[in-house]
Design a protein around this motif. Structure first.
Motif, PDB file in Angstrom:
ATOM      1  N   ARG A 220       0.833  -1.205   0.000  1.00  0.00           N
ATOM      2  CA  ARG A 220       0.000   0.000   0.000  1.00  0.00           C
ATOM      3  C   ARG A 220       0.873   1.263   0.000  1.00  0.00           C
ATOM      4  NH1 ARG A 220      -5.444  -0.734   3.687  1.00  0.00           N
ATOM      5  NH2 ARG A 220      -6.185  -2.680   2.776  1.00  0.00           N
ATOM      6  N   HIS A 221       1.967   1.218   0.736  1.00  0.00           N
ATOM      7  CA  HIS A 221       2.859   2.378   0.762  1.00  0.00           C
ATOM      8  C   HIS A 221       3.468   2.601  -0.619  1.00  0.00           C
ATOM      9  CE1 HIS A 221       5.355   5.378   2.748  1.00  0.00           C
ATOM     10  NE2 HIS A 221       6.388   4.921   2.063  1.00  0.00           N
ATOM     11  N   ARG A 224       0.885   4.227  -2.833  1.00  0.00           N
ATOM     12  CA  ARG A 224       0.607   5.642  -2.542  1.00  0.00           C
ATOM     13  C   ARG A 224       1.782   6.542  -2.901  1.00  0.00           C
ATOM     14  NH1 ARG A 224       1.494   9.150   1.629  1.00  0.00           N
ATOM     15  NH2 ARG A 224       2.360   7.520   2.967  1.00  0.00           N
ATOM     16  N   GLU A 585      -2.430   3.938   5.755  1.00  0.00           N
ATOM     17  CA  GLU A 585      -2.209   4.266   4.339  1.00  0.00           C
ATOM     18  C   GLU A 585      -3.533   4.564   3.644  1.00  0.00           C
ATOM     19  OE1 GLU A 585       0.307   4.864   2.508  1.00  0.00           O
ATOM     20  OE2 GLU A 585       2.011   4.183   3.680  1.00  0.00           O
ATOM     21  N   ASP A 589      -4.696   8.199   2.096  1.00  0.00           N
ATOM     22  CA  ASP A 589      -5.034   8.249   0.670  1.00  0.00           C
ATOM     23  C   ASP A 589      -6.488   8.627   0.426  1.00  0.00           C
ATOM     24  OD1 ASP A 589      -3.854   7.686  -2.029  1.00  0.00           O
ATOM     25  OD2 ASP A 589      -5.596   6.360  -2.138  1.00  0.00           O
ATOM     26  N   PRO A 617      -4.354   2.451  -1.842  1.00  0.00           N
ATOM     27  CA  PRO A 617      -4.580   1.836  -0.530  1.00  0.00           C
ATOM     28  C   PRO A 617      -6.042   1.867  -0.104  1.00  0.00           C
ATOM     29  CG  PRO A 617      -2.694   3.320  -0.461  1.00  0.00           C
ATOM     30  CD  PRO A 617      -3.369   3.548  -1.777  1.00  0.00           C
TER      31      PRO A 617
END
Length: 674
Positions: A220-221, A224, A585, A589, A617
Motif C-alpha cells: 500500500r505504501h 501511494r 495508508e 489516501d 490503498p
C-alpha cells in the motif's frame, strides 16, 4: 475399555484429542473453578491447539501417562483450553506467561488460584529433566508443596501478577489526537528497512514467520508513494517464502513458519489464517508489480484452501497438523530414492535437481523439503512431474485436520477468495467465498451477534471476539466489492454497530471482548498484530471502508480515533503494527471511492475490473445491484451518463467527472496523493 473424561462432549478437535487421557480434564468454565474452591487446590490451565507439534509431545509424554495423571488428579483441577476457540482466555494468560518468563508459546502451562489468578507459568515441560528445563512431575510436586506450605506467598504472587497485567493494559494505546501522518509512516518504513534481511527476505532472524500484515502495508505504501524500497521488501520476502520449503511446492499453501533464516525448513502445520492473508498479499503483489509470481501463488494458495480446508458445510477448517504417523513433516518431505520410485530414474534425478533434494537432505536423515529456487527449464515437464508427485503423495497418511470453523479466519479467507476470483477470472473462487459468507451469516450470526466457532454444522457457544467481527466485516466488504450484492453491505452495518456498542472503551479504543462476555481476571485489549491482524486494527480498517461506502461520519470518526490511539505503536514497532499501518495508508489516501452505476453488461464489467485492479490503498468499490433505492450511500444520486455504465471516482470529499471510459478510470485511480 478406554474411558472418556469430561472433554468427550467438546466440539473442539483439540479438546477431543484429550478425551481419553487419564487426566480428569475440565473444559473452561465455572464448574472447574467451583471444584477447585471446594477441594482447596490450585488450577492447572493447559492451552494449545490441534495442529501444535509440541502440544502433542507434551500430551504423549505427560497427559497420557498414568502416573502423571494420578499426580494431577490428586492435587489440582486441570483445565484444557483450545486457544483458537477461546482467544480471550489465551490472550490473558499468555500475557501472564510472557510477564513471568520473558517468552511465550504453546503448549501454555499456567498454575492459578481457584479465582483464576496466575502465580506460576511456563510452556512445554518435558517428562524428564533436560536442557535446564525441569521435569513436569517435579514442577507439579513443587507447586503442590508451595500451595500447602506457603499459601500466603503464592496468593501474594498471584496478586502481583494480576496488578502487572492491569498496568500493561493501562499503558496500551497511549497515542495522539489524530491519526499518524505521512511523515510518521515514512519513519515506520525506515525502521523496517533497518530490520529487513536483504540477503534472505523477511525480518529479523530465525525462526522467521510470514510477515503478512507488514507486506500489505509495504504494498500500500508503494502504491501511494511509489517507494521502490517498500516494493523491494515486499517482493523479496514473498519470493523467498514462495521459493523455499515453507511453501508447498506440490499442493500450494504455506506452512506456519520457517525454523531457519533461509525459509528452507518449516514448522509444517498449515493454518487457514496464514494462507488467507498470504494469498491476498500475493494477489496485491501481482497488481503492484505485474510479475507472474504473485498471481501464481495467489491462485495456488486459494486452490489449496478449496482442496484441503473446505468443509462439507462450505466453510474452511482451521488447520492441518504438522505431524503424520507420529513424525513432523513426514507427509511433505522426500528423498532421492522416493523421487526415483515415483517418477523413474531419469525424471526422478531431474526432479531432485529442480526441487533441491540432496543426498544428505535439507530436513532430517536424508530427506528434503521441496524448494523451487529457480524456474525449471521445461515447464511442461515440470507440470507433469508435479502432478505425478502430488498423486503419489496423496497415498501417504495425511496430517490430521482441525475442522472447526473460526469466524475470523473464514472472514480472511472470504476476502482472499473473492478478490482472487474476480481478478483471475475464477468464478469458482467467488462462489466459494459466497458460500462461506452465507454459512457465517446463517449459522454464526445468532440474534444479531457472532459466535466464534462451529463444527459439523453446529454453532459453538463462545461469543465472537473483536477479531471475529472485524475480519468477517473485511471479508464481506471484499465480497460486496466483487459481487455488488448489497446484502453483504447490510450485514457489515449490523456487525459494526455491535462493535461500536459492545466493544468500546472510554478512551476511543475497543476491547477484544464485548461488554456481555464472560468476566475474566482482566478484560483483554491487545493492539499489536500477531499471527493475524489485531482485532482493533482490523476493526479500524472495516470502519474506514464502511464509512467510505455509507458516507456516515460515525464510522470514520471511530476508525480515526483507533488509528490515533496507536500512532506511537505504529512508528515504534512497525513489525507488530503492519495492519495498523496498512489502514493508515488508506486513511491518508482517502480512501478512494469508486461508484459504478448503470445497466449491467460488458462495459460495466470492464469498469468494475479496472476498479478492482486499482492498487490505491484501501480503495472502496460500490456497484449498483439494481435495488431501489440502494442502501449504499456511495451510490446515492449517481446517475448513469447517457444511459451507459458510468464510474464516479471520489477522494477527500471531492469527486472527479464521471466517466464511461475504462482507460480514463484507470488513470484517475493511478494519480498519486498530493
Amino acid at each position: 475399555m478406554v474411558m472418556s473424561n469430561r472433554l468427550a462432549g467438546a466440539t473442539s478437535p483439540y479438546l477431543l484429542q484429550h478425551q481419553h487421557n487419564p487426566v480428569d480434564w475440565y473444559a473452561w468454565g465455572d464448574e472447574a473453578f467451583a471444584e477447585a474452591r471446594r477441594r482447596d487446590v490450585p488450577v492447572l490451565l493447559s492451552v494449545g491447539y490441534a495442529a501444535c507439534h509440541w502440544c502433542h509431545v507434551m500430551a504423549h509424554e505427560s497427559f497420557e501417562d498414568d502416573a502423571t495423571a494420578k499426580q494431577l488428579n490428586a492435587n489440582f483441577v486441570s483445565i484444557k483450553v483450545d486457544r483458537e476457540e477461546r482467544p480471550d482466555v489465551d490472550a490473558i494468560y499468555m500475557d501472564a506467561v510472557t510477564a513471568m518468563t520473558g517468552h511465550g508459546g504453546w503448549p501454555m502451562t499456567v498454575f492459578m488460584t481457584p479465582d483464576g489468578a496466575p502465580f506460576f507459568a511456563g510452556t512445554y515441560y518435558p517428562k524428564q529433566r533436560r536442557q535446564g528445563s525441569p521435569a513436569f512431575t517435579d514442577v507439579l510436586t513443587a507447586i503442590n508443596e508451595a500451595w500447602r506450605e506457603r499459601r500466603t506467598e503464592v496468593v501474594s504472587q498471584a496478586s502481583v501478577v494480576v496488578e502487572r497485567l492491569d498496568a500493561m493494559r493501562d499503558d496500551v494505546a497511549i497515542g495522539q489526537e489524530s491519526p499518524p501522518g505521512a511523515e510518521q509512516v515514512a519513519d515506520a518504513l525506515n525502521t523496517l528497512m533497518r530490520q529487513y534481511d536483504y540477503a534472505r527476505g523477511g525480518f529479523g532472524v530465525a525462526p522467521k514467520f510470514p510477515p503478512s500484515m507488514v507486506l500489505e502495508f509495504l504494498l500500500r505504501h508503494n502504491a501511494r508513494t511509489g517507494s521502490s524500497d517498500a516494493l523491494l521488501m515486499a517482493e523479496g520476502t514473498m519470493r523467498a517464502m514462495a521459493n523455499g520449503g515453507m511453501y508447498d511446492q506440490l499442493g500450494g499453501g504455506f506452512a506456519r513458519y520457517s525454523v531457519d533464516a533461509d525459509w528452507v525448513v518449516p514448522h509444517f502445520e498449515k493454518m487457514l489464517y496464514d494462507n488467507a492473508l498470504l494469498a491476498r498479499v500475493a494477489l496485491h503483489l501481482w497488481k503492484s508489480s505485474g510479475r507472474p509470481l504473485g498471481r501464481r501463488i495467489a491462485e495456488e494458495t486459494c486452490d489449496f484452501l478449496l482442496r484441503e480446508l473446505r468443509t462439507v458445510e462450505g466453510g474452511f477448517a482451521s488447520a492441518l497438523d504438522a505431524d503424520s504417523e507420529g513424525e513432523e513433516g513426514r507427509f511433505y518431505v522426500w528423498n532421492r530414492k522416493e523421487l526415483a520410485s515415483a517418477l523413474g530414474s531419469e525424471d526422478g534425478a531431474w526432479a531432485a535437481d529442480v526441487f533441491s533434494v540432496t543426498e544428505e537432505g535439507t530436513f532430517e536423515a536424508g530427506s528434503s523439503t521441496l524448494q523451487r529456487l529457480s524456474e525449471p527449464d521445461d515447464l511442461e515437464r515440470f507440470a507433469k512431474i508435479k502432478g505425478e508427485l502430488l498423486a503419489t503423495r496423496a497415498q501417504r497418511v495425511r496430517p490430521a485436520r482441525d475442522d472447526k470453523i473460526v469466524a475470523s479466519w473464514n472472514g480472511l479467507a472470504i476476502a482472499a477468495l473473492a478478490e482472487t476470483g474476480a481478478l483471475c477470472d475464477r468464478t469458482d473462487l467467488i462462489d466459494a467465498a459466497r458460500t462461506a459468507a452465507t454459512l457465517l451469516v446463517d449459522l454464526h450470526l445468532v440474534d444479531g451477534r457472532l459466535r466464534r466457532v462451529s463444527r459439523d454444522g453446529e454453532v459453538g457457544t463462545p461469543d465472537g471476539v473483536l477479531e471475529d467481527y472485524a475480519n468477517v466485516c473485511e471479508g464481506l466488504l471484499a465480497l460486496y466489492a466483487v459481487t455488488g450484492e448489497s446484502t453483504w453491505y447490510q450485514t457489515v452495518r449490523t456487525l459494526l454497530d455491535v462493535v461500536l456498542a459492545d466493544f468500546a472503551d472510554s478512551r476511543g479504543g475497543l476491547y477484544d471482548t464485548g461488554h456481555h462476555a464472560e468476566r475474566l481476571v482482566r478484560r483483554p485489549q491487545d493492539p499489536g498484530d500477531n499471527a493475524t491482524p489485531s482485532g482493533q486494527a482490523a476493526a479500524a480498517g472495516a470502519l474506514l471502508s464502511f464509512a467510505a461506502l455509507s458516507g456516515e461520519a460515525t464510522y470514520r470518526d471511530a476508525a480515526e480515533a483507533l488509528l490515533a490511539s496507536t500512532a506511537k505503536l505504529q512508528v515504534a514497532s512497525p513489525r507488530f503494527a503492519g495492519w495498523w499501518l496498512a489502514v493508515t495508508e488508506a486513511q491518508i489516501d482517502g480512501p478512494r471511492e469508486v461508484a459504478i452505476v448503470g445497466p449491467a453488461g460488458e462495459s460495466r464489467q470492464l469498469l468494475h475490473l479496472a476498479a478492482l485492479a486499482c492498487t490505491a490503498p484501501g480503495v472502496v468499490i460500490a456497484v449498483d445491484d439494481g435495488s431501489t433505492p440502494s442502501p449504499v450511500g456511495l451510490l446515492t444520486d449517481r446517475p448513469s451518463v447517457g444511459g451507459s455504465p458510468t464510474a464516479y471516482v471520489c477522494r477527500h470529499f471531492t469527486c472527479q467527472a464521471p466517466t464511461s471510459d475504462v482507460e480514463k478510470l484507470r488513470q484517475a485511480l493511478k494519480r498519486e496523493a498530493e
